[in-house]
Motif scaffolding. Structure first.
Motif, PDB file in Angstrom:
ATOM      1  N   TRP A 279      -1.122  -2.640  -4.406  1.00  0.00           N
ATOM      2  CA  TRP A 279      -0.500  -3.781  -5.372  1.00  0.00           C
ATOM      3  C   TRP A 279      -0.644  -4.913  -4.761  1.00  0.00           C
ATOM      4  O   TRP A 279      -0.096  -5.059  -3.437  1.00  0.00           O
TER       5      TRP A 279
ATOM      6  N   ASP B  27      -3.711  -4.694 -10.700  1.00  0.00           N
ATOM      7  CA  ASP B  27      -3.081  -4.274  -9.459  1.00  0.00           C
ATOM      8  C   ASP B  27      -2.009  -5.537  -9.016  1.00  0.00           C
ATOM      9  O   ASP B  27      -1.802  -5.488  -7.908  1.00  0.00           O
ATOM     10  N   ARG B  28      -1.507  -6.132  -9.984  1.00  0.00           N
ATOM     11  CA  ARG B  28      -0.418  -6.984  -9.614  1.00  0.00           C
ATOM     12  C   ARG B  28       1.072  -6.528 -10.251  1.00  0.00           C
ATOM     13  O   ARG B  28       1.145  -6.072 -11.330  1.00  0.00           O
ATOM     14  N   LEU B  29       1.771  -6.908  -9.143  1.00  0.00           N
ATOM     15  CA  LEU B  29       3.391  -6.253  -9.383  1.00  0.00           C
ATOM     16  C   LEU B  29       4.098  -7.751  -9.214  1.00  0.00           C
ATOM     17  O   LEU B  29       4.029  -8.220  -8.311  1.00  0.00           O
TER      18      LEU B  29
ATOM     19  N   VAL C  74       4.645  -4.901 -14.070  1.00  0.00           N
ATOM     20  CA  VAL C  74       3.450  -4.905 -13.810  1.00  0.00           C
ATOM     21  C   VAL C  74       2.558  -6.174 -14.581  1.00  0.00           C
ATOM     22  O   VAL C  74       3.091  -6.346 -15.760  1.00  0.00           O
TER      23      VAL C  74
ATOM     24  N   GLU D 135      -2.712   3.477  -3.197  1.00  0.00           N
ATOM     25  CA  GLU D 135      -2.645   2.646  -4.240  1.00  0.00           C
ATOM     26  C   GLU D 135      -2.408   1.447  -3.610  1.00  0.00           C
ATOM     27  O   GLU D 135      -1.288   1.199  -2.723  1.00  0.00           O
TER      28      GLU D 135
ATOM     29  N   VAL E 229       1.417  -8.028  -4.608  1.00  0.00           N
ATOM     30  CA  VAL E 229       2.843  -8.400  -4.860  1.00  0.00           C
ATOM     31  C   VAL E 229       3.088  -9.985  -5.125  1.00  0.00           C
ATOM     32  O   VAL E 229       2.909 -10.718  -4.268  1.00  0.00           O
TER      33      VAL E 229
ATOM     34  N   THR F  40       0.849  -1.150  -0.052  1.00  0.00           N
ATOM     35  CA  THR F  40      -0.056  -0.050  -0.013  1.00  0.00           C
ATOM     36  C   THR F  40       0.955   1.112   0.013  1.00  0.00           C
ATOM     37  O   THR F  40       1.612   1.640   0.879  1.00  0.00           O
ATOM     38  N   THR F  41       0.638   2.017  -1.076  1.00  0.00           N
ATOM     39  CA  THR F  41       1.654   3.111  -1.373  1.00  0.00           C
ATOM     40  C   THR F  41       1.099   4.439  -0.307  1.00  0.00           C
ATOM     41  O   THR F  41      -0.207   4.383   0.112  1.00  0.00           O
TER      42      THR F  41
END
Length: 71
Positions: free
Chosen positions: A31, A57-59, A53, A29, A33, A24-25
Motif C-alpha cells: 500500500w 494501491d493507495r490508502l 482506500v 500486499e 500510504v 507491506t503486509t
C-alpha cells in the motif's frame, strides 16, 4: 485487514520509497500510504494504519501507530 464503513485497518512494515510511505503486509500486499501525519519515527517498524482506500494501491491514512502485537 478489517473493512468497515468504507474504512480499513491494515498492519505491516512501514518503509519509505520514491512514492512516499509504503506499507507491506505479511501477505506481501503493498500500500502507498498518503497522509498528513508524519511517521518518520515509525519507518522500519511494524505499524497499524487506519484510513480510506484512495485507489488500487493507495490508502489515505487518518492514523498510523506502532503495532504492539507480537508476530
Amino acid at each position: 485487514m478489517v473493512v468497515s464503513s468504507g474504512r480499513i485497518r491494515v498492519s505491516g512494515m512501514l518503509s519509505r520509497g520514491r512514492r512516499g510511505m509504503i506499507l507491506t503486509t505479511k501477505a506481501d500486499e503493498v500500500w502507498i500510504v498518503e497522509g498528513e501525519e508524519v511517521a518518520d519515527d515509525l519507518i522500519g517498524s511494524k505499524v497499524i494504519v487506519e484510513g480510506v482506500v484512495a485507489g488500487m494501491d493507495r490508502l489515505r491514512a487518518d492514523w498510523i501507530g506502532a503495532d504492539s502485537h507480537p508476530s
